[in-house]
Write an enzyme that holds these catalytic residues in place. Sequence first.
Site, short mmCIF file in Angstrom:
data_model
loop_
_atom_site.label_atom_id
_atom_site.label_comp_id
_atom_site.label_asym_id
_atom_site.label_seq_id
_atom_site.Cartn_x
_atom_site.Cartn_y
_atom_site.Cartn_z
N LYS A 68 0.84 -1.08 0.00
CA LYS A 68 -0.02 -0.09 -0.03
C LYS A 68 1.04 1.16 0.02
O LYS A 68 0.56 2.27 -0.81
CB LYS A 68 -0.93 -0.11 1.24
CG LYS A 68 -1.52 1.25 1.51
CD LYS A 68 -2.68 1.26 2.82
CE LYS A 68 -1.80 1.43 4.00
NZ LYS A 68 -1.36 2.60 4.50
N ASN A 69 1.89 1.19 0.90
CA ASN A 69 2.51 2.56 1.05
C ASN A 69 3.66 2.83 -0.03
O ASN A 69 4.36 3.89 -0.13
CB ASN A 69 3.49 2.49 2.58
CG ASN A 69 2.33 2.57 3.46
OD1 ASN A 69 1.12 2.99 3.33
ND2 ASN A 69 2.82 2.37 4.77
N ASP A 96 4.91 0.08 12.28
CA ASP A 96 3.55 -0.56 11.98
C ASP A 96 3.54 -2.02 12.07
O ASP A 96 2.48 -2.68 11.77
CB ASP A 96 3.80 -0.56 10.31
CG ASP A 96 3.49 1.15 9.73
OD1 ASP A 96 3.34 1.83 10.54
OD2 ASP A 96 3.74 1.32 8.64
N ARG A 139 -8.30 -0.81 5.43
CA ARG A 139 -7.61 0.21 4.54
C ARG A 139 -6.10 -0.24 4.22
O ARG A 139 -5.68 0.31 3.27
CB ARG A 139 -7.31 1.32 5.54
CG ARG A 139 -8.57 2.51 5.70
CD ARG A 139 -8.19 3.65 6.34
NE ARG A 139 -7.07 4.28 5.83
CZ ARG A 139 -6.25 4.63 6.58
NH1 ARG A 139 -6.21 4.66 7.86
NH2 ARG A 139 -4.91 5.23 5.96
N ARG A 189 0.07 14.60 13.38
CA ARG A 189 0.97 14.39 11.79
C ARG A 189 1.15 15.52 11.13
O ARG A 189 0.43 15.89 10.27
CB ARG A 189 -0.11 13.08 11.16
CG ARG A 189 -0.32 12.06 12.00
CD ARG A 189 -1.04 10.81 11.28
NE ARG A 189 0.04 10.19 10.33
CZ ARG A 189 -0.40 9.19 9.72
NH1 ARG A 189 -1.60 8.36 9.74
NH2 ARG A 189 0.44 8.71 8.81
C1 EPZ Z 1 4.49 6.45 6.71
O1 EPZ Z 1 3.82 7.57 7.16
C2 EPZ Z 1 3.26 5.52 6.58
N1 EPZ Z 1 2.23 6.02 5.84
C3 EPZ Z 1 3.14 5.07 8.03
O2 EPZ Z 1 2.18 3.99 7.77
C4 EPZ Z 1 4.33 4.69 8.72
O3 EPZ Z 1 3.86 4.44 9.96
C5 EPZ Z 1 5.37 5.74 8.61
O4 EPZ Z 1 5.54 6.17 7.38
C6 EPZ Z 1 6.69 5.43 9.41
O5 EPZ Z 1 6.88 4.14 8.84
C7 EPZ Z 1 2.39 5.94 4.28
O6 EPZ Z 1 3.54 5.60 3.80
C8 EPZ Z 1 1.08 6.44 3.81
P1 EPZ Z 1 6.61 9.95 8.54
P2 EPZ Z 1 4.64 9.05 7.23
O7 EPZ Z 1 6.46 11.03 7.94
O8 EPZ Z 1 5.16 9.23 5.92
C9 EPZ Z 1 7.10 13.23 12.21
C10 EPZ Z 1 0.58 2.46 8.11
O9 EPZ Z 1 0.06 1.83 9.14
N2 EPZ Z 1 6.78 14.10 11.07
O10 EPZ Z 1 7.77 9.14 8.52
O11 EPZ Z 1 3.18 10.21 7.49
C11 EPZ Z 1 5.56 12.33 12.36
O12 EPZ Z 1 4.64 13.21 13.21
C12 EPZ Z 1 0.83 3.87 8.21
O13 EPZ Z 1 0.27 1.92 6.87
C13 EPZ Z 1 6.97 15.44 11.26
O14 EPZ Z 1 7.26 15.84 12.54
O15 EPZ Z 1 5.43 9.01 8.38
C14 EPZ Z 1 6.16 11.18 12.95
O16 EPZ Z 1 6.13 11.19 14.49
C15 EPZ Z 1 0.45 4.50 9.33
N3 EPZ Z 1 6.98 16.41 10.47
C16 EPZ Z 1 7.51 10.88 12.23
O17 EPZ Z 1 7.93 11.92 11.90
C17 EPZ Z 1 6.61 16.02 9.02
O18 EPZ Z 1 6.62 17.04 8.37
C18 EPZ Z 1 7.28 9.94 11.41
O19 EPZ Z 1 6.48 10.13 10.22
C19 EPZ Z 1 6.45 14.72 8.68
C20 EPZ Z 1 6.75 13.86 9.78
#
Ligand code: EPZ
Length: 428
Positions: free
Chosen positions: A34-35, A316, A407, A133
């Site tokens: 998915k991701n 995850d 989802r 987020r």
């Molecule tokens: C991706 O989310 C995945 N989603 C998530 O999977 C996964 O948990 C995550 O990566 C970590 O591996 C998709 O790919 C659609 P991040 P993403 O930006 O890209 C902080 C699932 O269950 N952050 O790496 O949103 C954020 O708050 C889902 O399939 C900032 O502070 O994750 C978090 O604490 C859920 N500022 C951390 O970084 C930003 O601008 C990781 O977020 C962006 C993120």
Amino acid sequence: MLGRDIRKGLIKVGKFLITGGTPLEGEIKVSGAKNAALPIITAALLADSPSRLLDIPNLRDVTNLCDIIEKMGAKVERKGHEVIINPADLNKFEADHELARKLRASYYILGVLLARNGTARTSLPGGCNIGNRPIDLHLKGFKALGAEVRLDHGIVEVKANKLKGERIYLDYPSVGATINIMLAATKAEGKTIIENAAREPEIVDLANYLTVMGAKIKGVGTDIIKIEGIKSLKGAEHRIIPDRIEAGTYMMAAALTRGNVFVKNVLAEHVKPLIAKLHEMGVEIDEQISGVNVKNRGRLKAVDIKTLPYPGFPTDLQSQMMVLLTQADGTSLVIETVWENRFMHVDELKRMGADIKIDGHSALIKPSHLTGAEVTATDLRAGAALILAGLIAQGDTEIRESYHIERGYENIEKKLQGIGARIRKVEE
Ligand code: EPZ
């Protein structure tokens, strides 16, 4: 927002019913990731000609994203796991707000349209409710490339006359920010360097697709990614990598139920941290080219887990691992470092008899006997954990709000039935 969709009848309210106690045996096939599929579908809009994408999972997030880009003028044909996207007639640079709020990945529209047309608008994205987020790192990247960013009443707007390559240091290796900046930089003038970039396999998959389209990208899979902008990209054919989180969930189901399961279509390299932990717990793993066999006949040993960006233990898979740890001899410690609110499954697991204590970002898990109960899936992976718990609980478990699980897991009940699980879905 989902509650409103349910009331309007847009989402069928369903639940999973599980009778625990059967060891899983046989073969289960993993779908495309998915991701990886979500950014790759969006990236197809960077080209002037059609792309053919294979192994796209049939999931609601994918359908919503396809609807978003169709409403923007792209032509989307879906046949089973194949999606053909023709972006030639794209004429709208704003994502449908209602749809965009339903999935986190809708923000990839920003990076793609900034590169393609120099302008994009979307509402702030939704997705699982697993913590604050923010998208500040995405926006910082766009600004560094020369874009103007406006945030107004939940709508993000980005604009640039010309994008120019820059050196961008990410304060945290965010998956989404790395992808969005990479997408925007494909057509920027000159070289973009992303430092402290995320290294997840889904990013490598996206870069492989972009490269076949003609993009010039180096260093993916390391923490420094270099992108040399080019003028135009052409459509391409690409097969999505297997979903490592779906695979990991089934691997843990096999170990948990003391079963013997061949999890087909998983790259062992992508699930290394899980394989290492399962080994420590006493599970037999046989890595093969086409998948991984997982066998467990004995008691599990307690282990400690700390979630980290790839190649660390994936957040995850944290909730599912916690269920395994309730069945291990000894006390285990789980530390969640990626998301601030990812222990929502704990209260539900406690209703089933789990002995788990939370202190901030840590959870202490002691062995317990799980019994069936009525529980609620609060997010995608929390829901997957409850399915695992149901598979070993004594008696019947009812998991409400199954749409969260759907989802991210294609046909999960049918796939698990195929290896002997007593699980069915009831739609209301
Ligand atoms: C991706 O989310 C995945 N989603 C998530 O999977 C996964 O948990 C995550 O990566 C970590 O591996 C998709 O790919 C659609 P991040 P993403 O930006 O890209 C902080 C699932 O269950 N952050 O790496 O949103 C954020 O708050 C889902 O399939 C900032 O502070 O994750 C978090 O604490 C859920 N500022 C951390 O970084 C930003 O601008 C990781 O977020 C962006 C993120």
